[in-house]
Write an enzyme that holds these catalytic residues in place. Structure first.
Site, PDB file in Angstrom:
ATOM      1  N   ASP A   1       6.383   0.345   4.643  1.00 22.95           N
ATOM      2  CA  ASP A   1       6.873  -0.703   4.344  1.00 22.95           C
ATOM      3  C   ASP A   1       6.947  -1.195   4.176  1.00 22.95           C
ATOM      4  O   ASP A   1       8.452  -1.706   3.321  1.00 22.95           O
ATOM      5  CB  ASP A   1       6.895   0.037   2.611  1.00 22.95           C
ATOM      6  CG  ASP A   1       4.715  -0.168   2.098  1.00 22.95           C
ATOM      7  OD1 ASP A   1       3.902  -0.070   2.596  1.00 22.95           O
ATOM      8  OD2 ASP A   1       4.625   0.109   0.219  1.00 22.95           O
TER       9      ASP A   1
ATOM     10  N   LYS B   1      -2.358  -1.354   1.995  1.00 19.01           N
ATOM     11  CA  LYS B   1      -2.932  -0.745   0.497  1.00 19.01           C
ATOM     12  C   LYS B   1      -2.041  -1.116  -0.158  1.00 19.01           C
ATOM     13  O   LYS B   1      -1.648  -2.357  -0.436  1.00 19.01           O
ATOM     14  CB  LYS B   1      -2.387   0.612   0.842  1.00 19.01           C
ATOM     15  CG  LYS B   1      -0.110   0.616   0.471  1.00 19.01           C
ATOM     16  CD  LYS B   1      -0.341   1.921   0.690  1.00 19.01           C
ATOM     17  CE  LYS B   1       1.662   1.746   1.229  1.00 19.01           C
ATOM     18  NZ  LYS B   1       2.107   1.208  -0.154  1.00 19.01           N
TER      19      LYS B   1
ATOM     20  N   CYS C   1       6.791   4.895  -2.381  1.00 14.87           N
ATOM     21  CA  CYS C   1       5.505   4.860  -1.258  1.00 14.87           C
ATOM     22  C   CYS C   1       6.208   5.976  -0.168  1.00 14.87           C
ATOM     23  O   CYS C   1       5.064   7.006   0.176  1.00 14.87           O
ATOM     24  CB  CYS C   1       5.833   3.138  -0.649  1.00 14.87           C
ATOM     25  SG  CYS C   1       4.808   2.297  -1.839  1.00 14.87           S
TER      26      CYS C   1
END
Ligand code: VGL
Ligand code: ZN
Length: 250
Positions: free
Chosen positions: A14, A112, A157
């Site tokens: 990310d 995601k 994450c």
């Protein structure tokens, strides 16, 4: 420091403008991970990345729930869910992979959080703890035994990804020196303890200055160098050592 093997996968988590300073859900110092991650890419034969990728009106956005504020926790049917400012909306500039992040070594990008009603912190299983993203199958089919996760955010994450990796039978390591945390309500301390408990172990640090000198020189010539210098990341020097790519080509 663990030796990097051909069966290792570097998972870049990310690294998107919305998680960097100036973004919608900024992680303090988030852009400081770019230079070390760019340099790390040269030490691995195989690199994958995740991209947080929400539809507008996503269930994890506080704005989708009347009277709720970011960082409130509500029950979304599958369990407690922290609410966030609107971020990483599909197709917006904030949701792109960061422009300073090297893209060419990335073999797979896992998106995601695209289901409107389910968030996904982990790169492996969504927050309902039931829906797989497919990454475990990809790793098994390609014979990857260990995943090393770096990026944003260490306490969400990255943490959930390494914990799931262990649960699913992989070795896992969080590259804390190349990650940054949101750290709200004690989430960083909790994450470090949970990762240790999950068997991510005490090998949490890959020191940036141990990186291969040529890899580092390349990374610091690119745009990542600017982000790195601005954030005060020390120039990577160190010995030239077991860098998979460079030892093959020399
Ligand atoms: C993340 C909160 C919401 C992360 C993503 O990448 O850690 N955190 N969406
Ligand atoms: Zn998100």
């Amino acid at each position: 420091m663990p030796r990097i093997e051909a069966s290792d996968l570097l998972l870049v988590v990310d690294i998107q403008p919305d998680f960097c300073p100036g973004g919608a859900l900024p992680v303090p110092g988030g852009d400081a991970v770019i230079a070390p991650v760019n340099a790390l890419m040269d030490r691995f034969r195989h690199v994958a990345a995740t991209q947080d990728w929400h539809p507008a009106g996503h269930a994890s956005f506080a704005s989708s729930h009347r009277g709720r504020q970011p960082f409130d926790v509500i029950d979304l049917g599958y369990g407690p869910q922290t609410l966030w400012p609107d971020h990483c909306v599909q197709g917006t500039p904030g949701a792109a992979l960061h422009a300073a992040l090297r893209q060419e070594p990335i073999e797979l990008i896992v998106r995601k959080g695209f289901r409107p009603d389910v968030d996904s912190y982990s790169a492996f299983v969504e927050n309902d703890r039931a829906t797989p993203t497919g990454l475990a199958g990809y790793m098994r089919e390609r014979g990857f035994r260990r995943v090393l996760c770096a990026g944003l955010a260490l306490d969400y994450c990255v943490r959930w990804s390494v914990e799931d990796a262990r649960r699913l039978g992989f070795e896992a390591l969080a590259v804390v020196d190349a990650s940054r945390a949101i750290d709200q309500a004690g989430s960083l301390g909790e994450a470090l303890a949970a990762m240790r408990k999950a068997g991510v172990g005490d090998r949490l640090r890959i020191q940036a200055r141990r990186l291969c000198r040529r890899a580092a020189a390349q990374a610091f010539r690119g745009e990542g160098a600017v982000a790195g210098r601005q954030a005060g990341v020390p120039a990577i020097c160190g010995r030239r050592q077991d860098c998979a790519r460079h030892s093959r080509s020399e």
